[in-house]
Enzyme design. Structure first.
Site: not given
Length: 429
Positions: A230, A338
């Site tokens: 991220e 994910e």
């Protein structure tokens, strides 16, 4: 009364008695209480699943090893009072074996009991949900906690499963000690240019040791690594997330982490940059620009991890796959790292509670099926799919963005296959 009349009356009485007996027997065998079928023909469905006559169209029949009801039922077979693992349904991992591995994120306590049995049946790839993140595995400069991470590694090895590492570097769930100077002051508060440069050097040295120590320990057990997580935020300056890492070291921390991982792990481990929202063209293009620049500098990046936290309303499957195709053109691998699918849109703050509408579960099932068809049709650029969990009883989405009941995975809270499970299985047909 004449003998003829007496005989006629007797025949009439006998006929009435026989009719009453026949009606009683018929009612007893047709009614049979609640209308349950013998156990040998009863299909095991969750409470969320539709009745037998409305089962997903492609659900496997007897030749695929899944039992079916002998005839339509008036209502779904009840979900068990306690969680149980269905042994007579297809394995996700086995079903997709010719395409890519199927994985799940887990916590150490899930390596025992029914959850472990569910995992062993349906997945062949594992990733730690939390215990390999920086704060869990390296809480202080001279302290490493290996116990929980080792437990997941051991479970995977005992059951012939592969492993992913998540994550070496992140802007959250990271020890504050990384970002303090030798006097204990926050590096981000420093304004003196010379001291800022010294702080950057110290931070990158700490990061280098962090990465090398962890990779060296697990390089023989873990082949796939989320190196940085991220790092893109289009709303921040330069489109880079304004984390403490970036404020102190710029993008150099990303290159440092990848180079340290390659040097410690060797050429056989695969190194990924992982992020969410990669389907969004603005975020995707900024990530593409970053990765291409790093590759041009010789930074060893093998692929992109697409988190794929989506919902039943969006984003489009086309955008998800377009992003993967764009990175594949750089010669990079793509992993869905994910995956889950919220039953709520992002701006929806309601809570269905335990009574999730059937049309929402159907929408979820249809969308999961469409998504897996796209993954399968693009298997040359998608090397694996990891769910962020395995069953609805354990999901981060129960607390994010608000506390409520969510149902983002393929198995319900009793570990029973949902319509979404059958849609993923049926997408192969």
């Amino acid at each position: 009364m004449s003998k003829k009349s007496t005989k006629a009356a007797l025949y009439t009485v006998i006929g009435v008695v026989l009719l009453v007996i026949l009606l009683f027997v018929t009612n007893r065998y047709e009614g049979n209480g609640s209308g349950e079928m013998p156990d040998s023909t009863q299909t095991e469905l969750s409470a969320d699943a539709p009745a037998a006559e409305n089962e997903p169209a492609g659900k496997p029949d007897e030749k695929d090893g899944a039992e079916r009801s002998a005839a339509p039922s008036a209502s779904p077979v009840p979900t068990p009072a306690e969680p149980s693992v269905q042994t007579d349904i297809p394995s996700l991992a086995e079903t997709y074996a010719e395409f890519f591995p199927i994985g799940a994120a887990i916590e150490p306590f899930q390596t025992e009991g029914l959850k472990a049995e569910l995992l062993k049946k349906h997945v062949n790839w594992l990733v730690a949900e939390n215990v390999m993140k920086p704060d869990a595995i390296h809480p202080a400069e001279d302290q490493y906690n290996w116990t929980n991470a080792d437990r997941i590694v051991a479970f995977a090895k005992e059951n012939g499963m592969e492993l992913r590492f998540h994550t070496l570097v992140w802007h959250t769930q990271v020890g504050a000690w990384f970002f303090k100077d030798p006097e204990g002051n926050l590096m981000t508060d420093e304004t003196d240019p010379a001291k800022r440069e010294a702080n950057k050097k110290l931070l990158l040295e700490r990061l280098d040791r962090h990465v090398r120590t962890i990779v060296d320990r697990y390089k023989d057990d873990i082949a796939s690594w989320d190196v940085v997580n991220e790092v893109i935020e289009p709303a921040d300056p330069d489109g880079m997330r304004a984390s403490d890492w970036y404020k102190i070291a710029g993008a150099d921390y990303i290159a440092t982490a990848f180079r340290a991982a390659r040097e410690a792990g060797g050429p056989d481990i695969k190194l990924y940059i992982n992020d969410y929202g990669t389907d969004d063209p603005k975020k995707r293009d900024r990530l593409y620009e970053l990765v291409k620049g790093l590759l041009d500098e010789g930074v060893p990046i093998d692929g992109v991890g697409h988190q794929t936290h989506i919902d039943v309303y969006g984003p489009s499957i086309e955008n998800i796959m377009a992003s993967m195709q764009k990175f594949a053109e750089l010669g990079l691998d793509n992993i869905v790292t994910e995956l889950d699918m919220s039953i709520y849109s992002w701006n929806d703050r309601r809570d269905y509670g335990a009574d999730i509408p059937e049309d929402i579960l159907t929408k979820q099932a249809d969308r999961y099926g469409e998504l897996f068809r796209a993954f399968r049709e693009n298997k040359e650029i998608v090397s694996g799919v990891v769910f962020w969990g395995i069953a609805d009883d354990h999901s981060w989405l129960d607390g994010f963005p608000v506390k409520r009941t969510n149902a983002p995975l393929l198995f319900d809270r009793q570990y029973q296959a949902k319509p979404a499970f059958w849609s993923v299985i049926d997408s192969l047909e």
